[in-house]
Design a protein around this motif. Structure first.
Motif, PDB file in Angstrom:
ATOM      1  N   GLY A 168      11.874  -0.161  22.788  1.00 33.31           N
ATOM      2  CA  GLY A 168      13.016  -1.048  22.620  1.00 33.31           C
ATOM      3  C   GLY A 168      12.690  -2.339  21.903  1.00 33.31           C
ATOM      4  N   HIS A 169      11.667  -2.324  21.055  1.00 30.76           N
ATOM      5  CA  HIS A 169      11.288  -3.528  20.330  1.00 30.76           C
ATOM      6  C   HIS A 169      10.897  -3.150  18.899  1.00 30.76           C
ATOM      7  N   TYR A 170      10.656  -4.151  18.080  1.00 34.17           N
ATOM      8  CA  TYR A 170      10.140  -3.946  16.730  1.00 34.17           C
ATOM      9  C   TYR A 170       8.611  -3.934  16.785  1.00 34.17           C
ATOM     10  N   ASN A 171       8.014  -3.242  15.823  1.00 34.86           N
ATOM     11  CA  ASN A 171       6.562  -3.112  15.798  1.00 34.86           C
ATOM     12  C   ASN A 171       6.068  -3.409  14.386  1.00 34.86           C
ATOM     13  N   PHE A 172       5.324  -4.496  14.248  1.00 32.62           N
ATOM     14  CA  PHE A 172       4.685  -4.852  12.982  1.00 32.62           C
ATOM     15  C   PHE A 172       3.330  -4.158  12.967  1.00 32.62           C
ATOM     16  N   TRP A 173       3.134  -3.214  12.054  1.00 37.97           N
ATOM     17  CA  TRP A 173       2.024  -2.266  12.099  1.00 37.97           C
ATOM     18  C   TRP A 173       1.288  -2.308  10.767  1.00 37.97           C
ATOM     19  N   VAL A 174      -0.015  -2.621  10.787  1.00 40.42           N
ATOM     20  CA  VAL A 174      -0.772  -2.866   9.565  1.00 40.42           C
ATOM     21  C   VAL A 174      -2.037  -2.002   9.557  1.00 40.42           C
ATOM     22  N   VAL A 175      -2.322  -1.394   8.411  1.00 40.20           N
ATOM     23  CA  VAL A 175      -3.568  -0.635   8.228  1.00 40.20           C
ATOM     24  C   VAL A 175      -4.585  -1.552   7.560  1.00 40.20           C
ATOM     25  N   LEU A 176      -5.729  -1.753   8.204  1.00 39.31           N
ATOM     26  CA  LEU A 176      -6.772  -2.612   7.657  1.00 39.31           C
ATOM     27  C   LEU A 176      -7.893  -1.815   7.013  1.00 39.31           C
ATOM     28  N   SER A 177      -8.108  -0.586   7.469  1.00 37.39           N
ATOM     29  CA  SER A 177      -9.105   0.279   6.830  1.00 37.39           C
ATOM     30  C   SER A 177      -8.842   1.715   7.267  1.00 37.39           C
ATOM     31  N   GLY A 178      -9.455   2.659   6.560  1.00 36.63           N
ATOM     32  CA  GLY A 178      -9.362   4.054   6.947  1.00 36.63           C
ATOM     33  C   GLY A 178      -8.366   4.854   6.128  1.00 36.63           C
ATOM     34  N   ASP A 179      -8.253   6.118   6.511  1.00 40.59           N
ATOM     35  CA  ASP A 179      -7.448   7.077   5.764  1.00 40.59           C
ATOM     36  C   ASP A 179      -6.701   7.959   6.754  1.00 40.59           C
ATOM     37  N   GLY A 180      -5.415   8.176   6.521  1.00 43.30           N
ATOM     38  CA  GLY A 180      -4.631   9.026   7.410  1.00 43.30           C
ATOM     39  C   GLY A 180      -3.227   9.202   6.866  1.00 43.30           C
ATOM     40  N   TYR A 181      -2.335   9.649   7.736  1.00 49.62           N
ATOM     41  CA  TYR A 181      -0.954   9.918   7.325  1.00 49.62           C
ATOM     42  C   TYR A 181      -0.004   9.432   8.411  1.00 49.62           C
ATOM     43  N   LEU A 182       1.175   8.985   7.989  1.00 51.16           N
ATOM     44  CA  LEU A 182       2.199   8.538   8.928  1.00 51.16           C
ATOM     45  C   LEU A 182       3.549   9.066   8.470  1.00 51.16           C
ATOM     46  N   THR A 183       4.317   9.587   9.441  1.00 54.75           N
ATOM     47  CA  THR A 183       5.655  10.101   9.156  1.00 54.75           C
ATOM     48  C   THR A 183       6.675   9.325   9.963  1.00 54.75           C
ATOM     49  N   CYS A 184       7.737   8.875   9.278  1.00 56.83           N
ATOM     50  CA  CYS A 184       8.827   8.154   9.928  1.00 56.83           C
ATOM     51  C   CYS A 184      10.089   8.361   9.096  1.00 56.83           C
ATOM     52  N   ASP A 185      11.192   8.598   9.762  1.00 57.92           N
ATOM     53  CA  ASP A 185      12.464   8.807   9.064  1.00 57.92           C
ATOM     54  C   ASP A 185      12.356   9.884   7.990  1.00 57.92           C
ATOM     55  N   ARG A 186      11.640  10.957   8.310  1.00 57.03           N
ATOM     56  CA  ARG A 186      11.482  12.125   7.442  1.00 57.03           C
ATOM     57  C   ARG A 186      10.736  11.840   6.157  1.00 57.03           C
ATOM     58  N   GLU A 187      10.027  10.711   6.102  1.00 55.75           N
ATOM     59  CA  GLU A 187       9.167  10.401   4.971  1.00 55.75           C
ATOM     60  C   GLU A 187       7.726  10.353   5.468  1.00 55.75           C
ATOM     61  N   THR A 188       6.810  10.872   4.658  1.00 57.33           N
ATOM     62  CA  THR A 188       5.398  10.884   5.029  1.00 57.33           C
ATOM     63  C   THR A 188       4.613  10.043   4.036  1.00 57.33           C
ATOM     64  N   PHE A 189       3.772   9.176   4.571  1.00 54.53           N
ATOM     65  CA  PHE A 189       2.980   8.258   3.766  1.00 54.53           C
ATOM     66  C   PHE A 189       1.501   8.545   3.970  1.00 54.53           C
TER      67      PHE A 189
END
Length: 285
Positions: free
Chosen positions: A53-74
């Motif tokens: 029930g809150h907002y999340n400020f989410w930052v990648v500082l290093s590394g490699d991976g994948y994230l999916t949200c709202d049917r988009e994959t990054f």
């Protein structure tokens, strides 16, 4: 010491009174003292959430991976950041390569001293900071401030300032947004690797030729589809060996292998140990 830290932070962060692209003028911190949070995740890390029930400020500082949200994959890379809205469905994974180090801060937007509900246009997915090294220094400073509970108002102010600057100074990282067909193939590989009978069949399933699928998947993911599928199967095999009583032959069959010896050779090539040795090592820890 703290005054020096704050001065350093202000040197790197411009201080707009209000950024028109940001529909609030401050933030209220949520889940203190556990957040803000900075950590390096484990190998084969996974994160799934239906959203809080809150907002999340989410930052990648290093590394490699994948994230999916709202049917988009990054495809994640250092310097990327997201601001997730309440109740968004999010999944993130690390398959291989450098482990993910991420920063996360939970907040509620505030305007004129009151919490506000933001409209749906406030959507930040897969943005990229102009300078990764500067962003890391800013995050380090935020974490130092976060260690002192009495400085929560200052922490909120600087977090808001950083969000403002990032919102005004960056563009979407379009080179890391995966093609929907590639993203769908990745989802199948990750969630149901045993169902993939052949790469040819999967290419037809997502609506492209095998040659085009191989080329685009390799270009966007950095790994050929066959290699990626094997890697996903080995991750599943590790989980079976770690958390179940299944025999090696049963695990091989569950992952779609007809030959237990071929499965065992492939597991050893990927993980450095035979399945039996891997299980013994885990149980001895």
């Amino acid at each position: 010491m703290l005054s020096h830290i704050f001065a350093l932070f202000n040197h790197f962060v411009t201080q707009p009174a209000y950024n028109p692209s940001v529909q609030f003028d401050n933030v209220e911190l949520v889940d203190r003292p556990w957040f803000p949070y900075l950590c390096t995740e484990v190998e084969h890390w996974q994160w799934n959430t239906a959203g809080d029930g809150h907002y999340n400020f989410w930052v990648v500082l290093s590394g490699d991976g994948y994230l999916t949200c709202d049917r988009e994959t990054f495809r994640l890379k250092p310097g990327m950041f997201f601001i997730f809205s309440p109740h968004q469905r999010i999944s993130a994974n690390h398959f291989s390569g450098p482990r993910i180090t991420r920063f996360s801060a939970h907040f509620q937007p505030v305007k004129s001293g009151n919490r506000v509900d933001l409209d749906t246009s406030f959507r930040l997915l897969g943005r990229e900071a102009l300078s990764v090294s500067t962003l890391r220094r800013r995050i380090d400073t935020l974490m130092r401030i976060a260690m002192r509970r009495e400085d929560d108002p200052l922490l909120a102010e600087h977090l808001y300032q950083l969000i403002c600057e990032l919102c005004s100074g960056v563009e979407i990282a379009s080179d890391v947004l995966l093609n929907p067909r590639v993203a769908e193939a990745m989802r199948i590989f990750r969630e149901a690797p045993s169902t993939v009978e052949s790469i040819d069949e999967l290419a037809r399933q997502v609506g492209v030729s095998r040659s085009h699928f191989d080329r685009e998947f390799t270009r966007q993911v950095g790994q050929a589809p066959k290699q990626f599928l094997i890697h996903c199967k080995m991750i599943e095999a590790q989980r079976y060996l770690e958390s179940s009583q299944m025999r090696v032959g049963e695990i091989a069959e569950a992952l779609g292998y007809r030959d237990i010896y071929f499965f065992s050779r492939q597991f050893k090539q990927c993980c450095g140990l035979s399945p039996i040795s891997y299980r013994k090592q885990i149980r001895a820890m």
